[in-house]
Design a protein around this motif. Structure first.
Motif, PDB file in Angstrom:
ATOM      1  N   UNK A 109      15.196  -3.118 -39.824  1.00 37.13           N
ATOM      2  CA  UNK A 109      15.913  -2.282 -40.804  1.00 37.13           C
ATOM      3  C   UNK A 109      16.447  -1.039 -40.087  1.00 37.13           C
ATOM      4  N   UNK A 146      19.515  -2.203 -38.235  1.00 39.07           N
ATOM      5  CA  UNK A 146      20.656  -2.384 -39.151  1.00 39.07           C
ATOM      6  C   UNK A 146      21.220  -1.025 -39.555  1.00 39.07           C
ATOM      7  N   UNK A 189      25.141   0.311 -38.579  1.00 40.54           N
ATOM      8  CA  UNK A 189      26.210   0.655 -39.524  1.00 40.54           C
ATOM      9  C   UNK A 189      26.568   2.142 -39.413  1.00 40.54           C
ATOM     10  N   UNK A 242      29.336   1.890 -44.537  1.00 37.53           N
ATOM     11  CA  UNK A 242      28.154   2.016 -45.403  1.00 37.53           C
ATOM     12  C   UNK A 242      27.328   3.248 -45.030  1.00 37.53           C
ATOM     13  N   UNK A 263      26.795   6.255 -46.343  1.00 37.09           N
ATOM     14  CA  UNK A 263      25.896   6.921 -47.289  1.00 37.09           C
ATOM     15  C   UNK A 263      24.722   6.017 -47.674  1.00 37.09           C
ATOM     16  N   UNK A 264      24.959   4.731 -47.778  1.00 36.58           N
ATOM     17  CA  UNK A 264      23.849   3.823 -48.062  1.00 36.58           C
ATOM     18  C   UNK A 264      22.845   3.824 -46.921  1.00 36.58           C
ATOM     19  N   UNK A 265      23.357   3.792 -45.687  1.00 40.65           N
ATOM     20  CA  UNK A 265      22.461   3.813 -44.530  1.00 40.65           C
ATOM     21  C   UNK A 265      21.692   5.131 -44.466  1.00 40.65           C
ATOM     22  N   UNK A 280      20.753   6.862 -47.008  1.00 40.52           N
ATOM     23  CA  UNK A 280      19.695   6.772 -48.019  1.00 40.52           C
ATOM     24  C   UNK A 280      18.526   5.952 -47.485  1.00 40.52           C
ATOM     25  N   UNK A 281      18.832   4.853 -46.816  1.00 41.83           N
ATOM     26  CA  UNK A 281      17.771   4.038 -46.208  1.00 41.83           C
ATOM     27  C   UNK A 281      17.015   4.871 -45.164  1.00 41.83           C
ATOM     28  N   UNK A 328      24.520  11.762 -46.299  1.00 46.32           N
ATOM     29  CA  UNK A 328      24.439  11.226 -47.647  1.00 46.32           C
ATOM     30  C   UNK A 328      25.341  12.000 -48.612  1.00 46.32           C
ATOM     31  N   UNK A 329      25.331  13.315 -48.477  1.00 50.65           N
ATOM     32  CA  UNK A 329      26.028  14.126 -49.483  1.00 50.65           C
ATOM     33  C   UNK A 329      27.393  14.647 -49.029  1.00 50.65           C
ATOM     34  N   UNK A 337      29.239  13.408 -45.964  1.00 51.82           N
ATOM     35  CA  UNK A 337      30.074  12.621 -45.054  1.00 51.82           C
ATOM     36  C   UNK A 337      31.341  12.153 -45.739  1.00 51.82           C
TER      37      UNK A 337
END
Lengths: 178, 242
Positions: free
Chosen positions: A81, A84, A88, A94, A96-98, A100-101, A162-163, A165
């Protein structure tokens, strides 16, 4: 890894009209944050993948789970993870999703590392920053203060991504509206 | 003031949902990569295996000999060399080494597993015993291959217990014919020798034969005893510091 953000290349008075497209301060910070966080995750992920037993032993010390299957699953999946996530981020998709992860991994793990360090400090009657152990982070044995600082910087960079970018390939919004 | 609203930065009406979906995609990709990578990797883990068997595990009965209580007794096969002391004789005062407290904890854990602790004096005596040459006494190094190659007790078998399939075919017959099997790892808080001994016990080696050397290779080296490098029986000894 020096996590400090770069100083602005120029003052706001002389750059608004002259700044070349794609090199805005915000985009530069985005880029640096992506490279630092993404590169870091890629490196640390591959270190763990190369020695899964070492990582398995390291995470066992946190007493996270009692079931062997769950412990093995964490040891097998978490490094990938990270890989991954790092991939990214470096690719710029992706984001902002990355991020968050990334935060979902960093915050609980930093708490666990802190708790373990406090246990070791109490057991050895050591000054806090003298506590060193292999936290399973992929860096081998490391001082706790160094590790927490590193994780703090990664957390801040992930929060930025996350906020704040900006999507790659999309024009910056007009300065006046920001 | 008539201000026009700022355009949405990311062009989505539901940024939270979008971020969550992105996060799920990244996590799912990692999970898929993890399963594939673990399956393909020669160092992959077996998901259902318990790599750290609990101390409360009841030692299984073996077909070779019943599990004896953990006392310092003579093994089922009596020693053939009359002049060499039995481990029971040399290990009677347990534990008396400077790190006796740490060893006391280890000894308790081993007892719960039906195994017993060996202190340095006993282990060194067994190493110098002529039966070591004839493989009636064998040493088992429970560390990973890189560490084994960097230095091990001369003649020791490598046994990285996380990958038993690789080692047991050669190791098990040797353990079955030996009178004593001394298992060690780094020493100190290293637990690999315990887990390796448990695996050997579960694979059918009578627990009465098994001794876990608590001091491990660290204590062995610190006492300037011979350390072999490379493969087993390579004959290359690590030069000792003066």
């Amino acid at each position: 890894m020096n996590p400090s953000l770069p100083a602005p290349a120029a003052t706001s008075t002389d750059t608004r009209s002259n700044r070349p497209p794609g090199l805005s301060r915000g985009r530069l910070v985005d880029f640096i944050a992506r490279v630092l966080v993404g590169g870091g995750y890629l490196y640390l992920g591959f270190v763990k993948v190369a020695d899964p037993v070492g990582f398995l032993k390291a995470i066992r010390q946190y007493d996270l789970v009692q079931t062997p299957v769950l412990l093995n699953l964490i040891a097998v999946l978490l490094p990938w993870i990270e890989i991954a996530c790092g991939t990214v981020l470096l690719l710029g998709c992706l984001v902002r999703g990355a991020s968050l992860v990334s935060l979902a991994m960093l915050l609980p793990f930093s708490t666990l590392v802190l708790r373990r360090a406090l246990q070791l400090q109490a057991a050895g009657a050591l000054p806090f920053c003298a506590v060193r152990f292999d936290c399973g982070c992929g860096t081998g044995e490391i001082g706790i203060c160094h590790k927490l600082l590193e994780n703090g910087v990664l957390t801040l960079l992930s929060l930025w991504l996350l906020f704040r970018a900006r999507p790659i390939g999309r024009a910056d919004p007009p300065e006046a509206s920001r | 003031m008539n201000r026009s609203p700022a355009p949405p930065v990311h062009g989505s009406r539901r940024p939270v949902v979008r971020v969550l979906v992105e996060a799920a995609i990244v996590a799912l990709a990692g999970v898929l990569l993890g399963f594939v990578g673990n399956t393909l990797s020669p160092r992959g883990l077996r998901l259902t295996r318990d790599y750290f068997p609990a101390a409360s595990t009841v030692p299984p009965a073996t077909s070779v000999a019943p599990v004896a209580p953990v006392t310092l007794v003579t093994p089922p096969t009596a020693p053939t060399t009359t002049n060499s002391p039995t481990p029971a004789e040399v290990s009677s005062p347990l534990p008396t080494s400077p790190s006796g407290t740490a060893f006391a904890e280890l000894e308790q854990r081993l007892q719960a597993r039906g195994l017993r602790l060996g202190l340095h004096e006993e282990v060194e005596t067994l190493f110098r015993d002529p039966r070591h040459e004839s493989e009636q006494i064998i040493f088992v190094d429970a560390r990973k291959d890189e560490r084994f190659a960097a230095g091990h007790i001369p003649g020791a078998y490598a046994f990285d217990h996380y990958y038993p399939e690789k080692y047991l075919p050669d190791l098990l017959p040797a353990c079955q014919t030996a009178e004593w099997v001394i298992v060690y790892c780094t020493g100190g808080h290293c637990e690999d020798s315990e887990f390796a001994a448990v695996q050997l016990r579960d694979a059918g080696v009578p627990p009465e034969k098994l001794i876990v050397y608590g001091g491990g290779i660290d204590e062995w080296s610190a006492r300037k005893l011979p350390v072999e490098i490379g493969q087993r029986r390579s004959g290359q000894l690590l030069p000792q510091a003066p």
